[in-house]
Enzyme design. Structure first.
Site, PDB file in Angstrom:
ATOM      1  N   LYS A  83       0.816  -1.188   0.019  1.00 32.00           N
ATOM      2  CA  LYS A  83      -0.030  -0.188  -0.003  1.00 32.00           C
ATOM      3  C   LYS A  83       0.766   1.295   0.220  1.00 32.00           C
ATOM      4  O   LYS A  83       0.519   2.260  -0.727  1.00 32.00           O
ATOM      5  CB  LYS A  83      -0.920  -0.012   1.310  1.00 32.00           C
ATOM      6  CG  LYS A  83      -2.058  -1.009   1.161  1.00 32.00           C
ATOM      7  CD  LYS A  83      -3.327  -0.672   1.752  1.00 32.00           C
ATOM      8  CE  LYS A  83      -4.662  -1.607   1.640  1.00 32.00           C
ATOM      9  NZ  LYS A  83      -4.288  -2.882   2.020  1.00 32.00           N
ATOM     10  N   GLU A 126     -10.577   6.704   4.279  1.00 28.91           N
ATOM     11  CA  GLU A 126     -11.318   5.665   5.396  1.00 28.91           C
ATOM     12  C   GLU A 126     -10.429   4.581   5.421  1.00 28.91           C
ATOM     13  O   GLU A 126      -9.550   4.339   4.605  1.00 28.91           O
ATOM     14  CB  GLU A 126     -12.371   5.295   4.826  1.00 28.91           C
ATOM     15  CG  GLU A 126     -12.603   4.186   3.809  1.00 28.91           C
ATOM     16  CD  GLU A 126     -12.225   4.747   2.318  1.00 28.91           C
ATOM     17  OE1 GLU A 126     -12.058   5.831   2.331  1.00 28.91           O
ATOM     18  OE2 GLU A 126     -11.700   3.684   1.811  1.00 28.91           O
ATOM     19  N   SER A 147       1.805  -9.711  -1.009  1.00 28.84           N
ATOM     20  CA  SER A 147       1.469  -8.411  -0.790  1.00 28.84           C
ATOM     21  C   SER A 147       1.839  -7.752   0.501  1.00 28.84           C
ATOM     22  O   SER A 147       1.936  -6.662   0.423  1.00 28.84           O
ATOM     23  CB  SER A 147      -0.012  -8.300  -1.057  1.00 28.84           C
ATOM     24  OG  SER A 147      -0.991  -8.999  -0.263  1.00 28.84           O
TER      25      SER A 147
END
Ligand SMILES: *Cc1c(COP(=O)(O)O)cnc(C)c1O
Length: 407
Positions: free
Chosen positions: A94, A116, A383
């Site tokens: 991310k 969010e 990931s």
């Protein structure tokens, strides 16, 4: 490695075939158009790309390595390789797009990033990027999730972000989206809404895809250097779809590379609300400002979804994945909670790598492919790391895997 962004899709209106686009109120469209315009300049601006490349290298620790999982390969009978996004600063992929979004916000003269977060992973990555780039950061989070994900809330606050509780309805992710959106609408000029995956209105699916495509660009080169060939199969888990599209993009034109996107089959594919297999069982519709496959009821309202991996329980999916499904370029498959937890322990105990539960879905699919006698090598995108999941896994599945309560 410097990333360049020269992909044929989406078109100027943000469509991948019939999917994507921008379905939002007119007053917001103006602001989004401005983001789109500035981003179109940034993605071709050597200064912007150099700054991002510098941060990828010196802040994130890129390139992330590829690791040959020898023990796993031996046990299941296929050569399995891992792209180690779990080794990035903050522990997952991310950060790749959060840094891009933070640089864009700075370029646009914004003062604050807002977003969010569900489990808190996007919140932590964004708070990290905001601290580095020198922006304020407001993270909206359901009151229930704030209690459940306490360590991530603490991280965000240490990093200087405000964590704002959404206290209405079920007090989880959907309410956090509502609250963040409301706050954004109040002041879309000094704030940038930093979307956490390849979802939302154009240009976000394109922009987040561009920032994440570093994964596949590195992997393609690294894999060829290691083995002298391209991988025969690549695998990644799909929530919103950012790590998957990031891995897939560099290989889309390599017709010989089989590509697998892995959705969560949860506890049951046949019961509503017990999975989040959007591409497997959904149909096209519009939510959160874009058109894509979604899990929806007769009225077109999003259905409740579930996965053991909180990063994968989303009732829609990035529009490019819908397009790639219809084109038949990517195989979308579903992996259950039980298979995922098995894979979580297999990778931990055979390779000494604890994966995020999200990533363990991809590990499970690689194991399935190997067991079914698939031809050639498998490269899977790991990931994220599993530190965030260890208490949950031991509490819920520990006994099954020989871990007695320590108390
Ligand atoms: C958030 C997250 C995902 C799911 O998001 P995508 O946009 O589908 O990549 C997958 N893995 C990890 C480790 C995550 O934190």
């Amino acid at each position: 490695m410097k990333n360049t962004f020269d992909h044929p899709l989406p078109n100027a209106q943000g469509f991948f075939g019939e999917y994507g686009g921008s379905f939002i109120p007119p007053q917001l469209q103006q602001v989004i158009d401005e983001i789109s315009e500035v981003y179109q300049t940034c993605r071709q601006d050597p200064d912007f790309l150099d700054e991002l490349a510098y941060l990828y290298k010196h802040f994130v620790g890129r390139p992330s390595p590829i690791f040959y999982a020898q023990n796993l390969s031996q046990k299941y009978g296929a050569d399995i390789y891992l792209k180690r996004e779990d080794l990035n600063h903050t522990g997952a992929h991310k950060i790749n797009h959060c840094l891009g979004e933070a640089l864009l916000a700075k370029r646009m003269g914004k003062k604050k990033l807002i977003a969010e977060t569900g489990a808190g992973q996007h919140g932590v990555a964004l708070a990290t990027a905001a601290a580095l780039v020198g922006l304020e950061c407001d993270i909206y989070m359901g009151e229930v999730d704030i209690k459940k994900e306490h360590p991530n809330v603490v991280r965000m606050r240490i990093l200087g972000a405000n964590v704002i509780a959404a206290t209405h309805g079920r007090k989880t992710l959907k309410e956090a989206v509502d609250a963040a959106f409301e706050a954004y609408l109040k002041d879309p000029v000094t704030q940038l809404y930093a979307i956490g995956s390849v979802v939302g209105p154009h240009p976000f699916p394109m922009m987040v895809r561009d920032f994440q495509s570093i994964i596949g660009n590195e992997a393609r080169e690294q894999f060829q250097q290691m083995t002298g060939a391209l991988p025969d199969n690549i695998v990644a888990c799909v929530g919103g779809g950012s790590n998957a599209v990031g891995m897939f993009t560099a290989f889309l034109d390599d017709a010989k590379v089989e590509i697998y996107g892995v959705e969560p089959a949860g506890r049951s594919l046949t019961e509503k609300g017990e999975h989040a297999a959007t591409l497997t069982l959904g149909k096209p519709g519009i939510m959160h400002g874009f058109k894509s496959y979604m899990l929806q009821d007769e009225q077109g309202e999003p259905e409740p979804v579930y996965s053991v991996a909180s990063g994968l329980d989303y009732p829609s999916v990035g529009p490019q994945h819908s397009y790639l499904k219809d084109q038949g370029r990517v195989n979308y498959v579903a992996i259950s909670d039980a298979q995922t937890i098995d894979a979580f322990f297999e990778l931990s105990r055979l390779e000494g790598i604890i994966p995020a539960i999200e990533s363990a879905h991809a590990v499970a699919q690689a194991i399935e492919l190997a067991k079914s006698g698939v031809k050639g090598s498998i490269l899977l995108n790991l990931s994220g790391r599993g530190d965030k999941d260890i208490d949950f896994v031991v509490e819920n599945y520990g006994q099954q895997y020989g871990i007695e309560s320590l108390l």
